[in-house]
Design a protein around this motif. Structure first.
Motif, short mmCIF file in Angstrom:
data_model
loop_
_atom_site.label_atom_id
_atom_site.label_comp_id
_atom_site.label_asym_id
_atom_site.label_seq_id
_atom_site.Cartn_x
_atom_site.Cartn_y
_atom_site.Cartn_z
N THR A 33 0.14 -20.10 -12.51
CA THR A 33 0.70 -18.77 -12.30
C THR A 33 -0.34 -17.83 -11.71
O THR A 33 -0.07 -17.08 -10.77
CB THR A 33 1.20 -18.19 -13.63
OG1 THR A 33 2.21 -19.05 -14.17
CG2 THR A 33 1.79 -16.80 -13.43
N THR A 34 -1.54 -17.89 -12.25
CA THR A 34 -2.60 -16.98 -11.79
C THR A 34 -2.98 -17.25 -10.34
O THR A 34 -3.16 -16.32 -9.56
CB THR A 34 -3.84 -17.12 -12.69
OG1 THR A 34 -3.47 -16.95 -14.05
CG2 THR A 34 -4.89 -16.07 -12.34
N ILE A 35 -3.10 -18.53 -9.97
CA ILE A 35 -3.51 -18.85 -8.60
C ILE A 35 -2.42 -18.50 -7.60
O ILE A 35 -2.69 -18.10 -6.46
CB ILE A 35 -3.91 -20.35 -8.48
CG1 ILE A 35 -4.90 -20.56 -7.32
CG2 ILE A 35 -2.72 -21.25 -8.31
CD1 ILE A 35 -6.27 -20.04 -7.57
N ILE A 36 -1.15 -18.59 -8.01
CA ILE A 36 -0.05 -18.19 -7.14
C ILE A 36 -0.09 -16.69 -6.90
O ILE A 36 0.04 -16.21 -5.77
CB ILE A 36 1.30 -18.60 -7.76
CG1 ILE A 36 1.50 -20.12 -7.66
CG2 ILE A 36 2.47 -17.90 -7.04
CD1 ILE A 36 2.72 -20.63 -8.38
N LEU A 37 -0.29 -15.92 -7.95
CA LEU A 37 -0.33 -14.46 -7.82
C LEU A 37 -1.51 -14.02 -6.96
O LEU A 37 -1.40 -13.06 -6.18
CB LEU A 37 -0.41 -13.80 -9.19
CG LEU A 37 0.83 -13.96 -10.09
CD1 LEU A 37 0.56 -13.35 -11.47
CD2 LEU A 37 2.05 -13.30 -9.46
N ARG A 38 -2.63 -14.73 -7.08
CA ARG A 38 -3.83 -14.35 -6.34
C ARG A 38 -3.81 -14.83 -4.89
O ARG A 38 -3.94 -14.06 -3.95
CB ARG A 38 -5.08 -14.90 -7.05
CG ARG A 38 -6.38 -14.64 -6.29
CD ARG A 38 -6.66 -13.17 -6.12
NE ARG A 38 -7.91 -12.95 -5.39
CZ ARG A 38 -8.34 -11.75 -4.98
NH1 ARG A 38 -7.61 -10.67 -5.25
NH2 ARG A 38 -9.46 -11.63 -4.33
N GLU A 39 -3.61 -16.13 -4.69
CA GLU A 39 -3.77 -16.72 -3.37
C GLU A 39 -2.52 -16.63 -2.51
O GLU A 39 -2.61 -16.54 -1.29
CB GLU A 39 -4.20 -18.19 -3.49
CG GLU A 39 -5.46 -18.42 -4.30
CD GLU A 39 -6.71 -17.87 -3.62
OE1 GLU A 39 -6.58 -17.11 -2.65
OE2 GLU A 39 -7.81 -18.19 -4.08
N ILE A 40 -1.35 -16.66 -3.12
CA ILE A 40 -0.11 -16.62 -2.34
C ILE A 40 0.43 -15.20 -2.25
O ILE A 40 0.81 -14.75 -1.17
CB ILE A 40 0.94 -17.57 -2.95
CG1 ILE A 40 0.44 -19.01 -2.84
CG2 ILE A 40 2.29 -17.41 -2.24
CD1 ILE A 40 1.35 -20.04 -3.46
N GLU A 41 0.44 -14.49 -3.38
CA GLU A 41 0.92 -13.10 -3.36
C GLU A 41 -0.17 -12.12 -2.92
O GLU A 41 0.13 -10.99 -2.56
CB GLU A 41 1.45 -12.70 -4.74
CG GLU A 41 2.77 -13.37 -5.10
CD GLU A 41 3.86 -13.01 -4.12
OE1 GLU A 41 4.00 -11.83 -3.75
OE2 GLU A 41 4.59 -13.93 -3.69
N GLY A 42 -1.42 -12.54 -2.97
CA GLY A 42 -2.52 -11.68 -2.53
C GLY A 42 -2.77 -10.50 -3.43
O GLY A 42 -3.24 -9.45 -2.99
N MET A 43 -2.46 -10.64 -4.72
CA MET A 43 -2.62 -9.51 -5.64
C MET A 43 -4.07 -9.34 -6.08
O MET A 43 -4.84 -10.29 -6.11
CB MET A 43 -1.73 -9.72 -6.87
CG MET A 43 -0.25 -9.63 -6.60
SD MET A 43 0.69 -9.73 -8.15
CE MET A 43 2.36 -9.52 -7.48
N ALA A 44 -4.40 -8.12 -6.45
CA ALA A 44 -5.74 -7.82 -6.96
C ALA A 44 -5.86 -8.36 -8.38
O ALA A 44 -4.87 -8.57 -9.08
CB ALA A 44 -5.97 -6.31 -6.96
N TYR A 45 -7.10 -8.59 -8.81
CA TYR A 45 -7.34 -9.11 -10.14
C TYR A 45 -6.73 -8.19 -11.21
O TYR A 45 -6.19 -8.66 -12.21
CB TYR A 45 -8.84 -9.26 -10.38
CG TYR A 45 -9.50 -10.33 -9.55
CD1 TYR A 45 -9.25 -11.68 -9.79
CD2 TYR A 45 -10.39 -10.00 -8.53
CE1 TYR A 45 -9.85 -12.67 -9.03
CE2 TYR A 45 -11.01 -10.99 -7.77
CZ TYR A 45 -10.74 -12.32 -8.02
OH TYR A 45 -11.34 -13.30 -7.26
N GLU A 46 -6.87 -6.88 -10.99
CA GLU A 46 -6.35 -5.92 -11.97
C GLU A 46 -4.83 -6.03 -12.10
O GLU A 46 -4.28 -5.93 -13.21
CB GLU A 46 -6.74 -4.50 -11.56
CG GLU A 46 -8.23 -4.18 -11.63
CD GLU A 46 -9.01 -4.74 -10.45
OE1 GLU A 46 -10.25 -4.67 -10.48
OE2 GLU A 46 -8.37 -5.25 -9.49
#
Length: 218
Positions: A171-184
């Motif tokens: 879930t975390t890698i999808i949100l970061r690498e695919i959705e491009g979301m910030a860590y916060e």
């Protein structure tokens, strides 16, 4: 002697009809504020809100559950929850993250109902990878047959490698690498600390590197 007449601005403007607000011309924040007014969101305002953010919901559900035939039904349920709860959002500027949390929670609620352990992840859609250690961008030149075969094999291995990640890492890698979301944003959505988010992403990337080392070195 003439008497002076005092007119207030409210009196002068009382007979001037107010032009209706056009939802498409409002900023995202103003649009959400208007959706929060009244007992229920205004239908025109809410329809515009759906129009602006529908692709975001669809993209998240696609990557979380690419093989589910009822993703459209899940998307509708997301907006039902938004409609019922938008007044609870304290900071309209954080709507996108709040919407992502609703989408993610709905997916995992449904996943628990289906008793599925590991949903497959599809990476056929455009992706954004910003980690300097792993570059998954395809070359711009036309690939030859051998290179095309290698690329196809790589993405199959990548798909499987992400599917093999623990649920929290995936879930975390999808949100970061695919959705491009910030860590916060990810910390807010997943309900964990910023340090935990960074640790999960680092460990997920490390696992992917190990499994894909053969292709990354070629």
């Amino acid at each position: 002697m003439s008497q002076s007449v005092s007119l207030s601005w409210s009196t002068v403007g009382a007979g001037v009809p107010q032009a209706p607000v056009q939802p498409e011309k409002l900023s995202n924040t103003d649009l959400i504020v208007r959706c929060q007014a009244g007992l229920r969101p205004d239908k025109l305002m809410f329809a515009e809100l759906v129009r602006r953010y529908q692709s975001h919901v669809n993209r998240m559900l696609y990557h979380l559950a690419p093989d589910w035939q009822d993703r459209a039904d899940l998307g509708q349920e997301v907006w039902i929850r938004v409609y019922r709860n938008v007044k609870r959002l304290k900071d309209p500027a954080k709507f996108r993250g709040w919407l992502s949390r609703i989408t993610t929670n709905l997916f995992y609620d449904e996943l628990r109902k289906r008793k599925r352990v590991r949903p497959p992840i599809s990476l056929d859609a455009p992706r954004r990878f910003d980690d300097e250690e792993i570059s998954w961008e395809l070359p711009a030149d036309e690939p030859g047959p051998e290179e095309s075969l290698t690329t196809t094999e790589f993405y199959e291995k990548l798909k499987q490698a992400i599917a093999d990640l623990p649920e929290t890492f995936r879930t975390t890698i999808i949100l970061r690498e695919i959705e491009g979301m910030a860590y916060e944003e990810i910390a807010d959505i997943t309900g964990v600390s910023l340090g935990t988010v960074k640790s999960r992403i680092a460990r997920a990337r490390q696992r992917l590197q190990v499994q894909l080392q053969k292709y990354l070195n070629s």
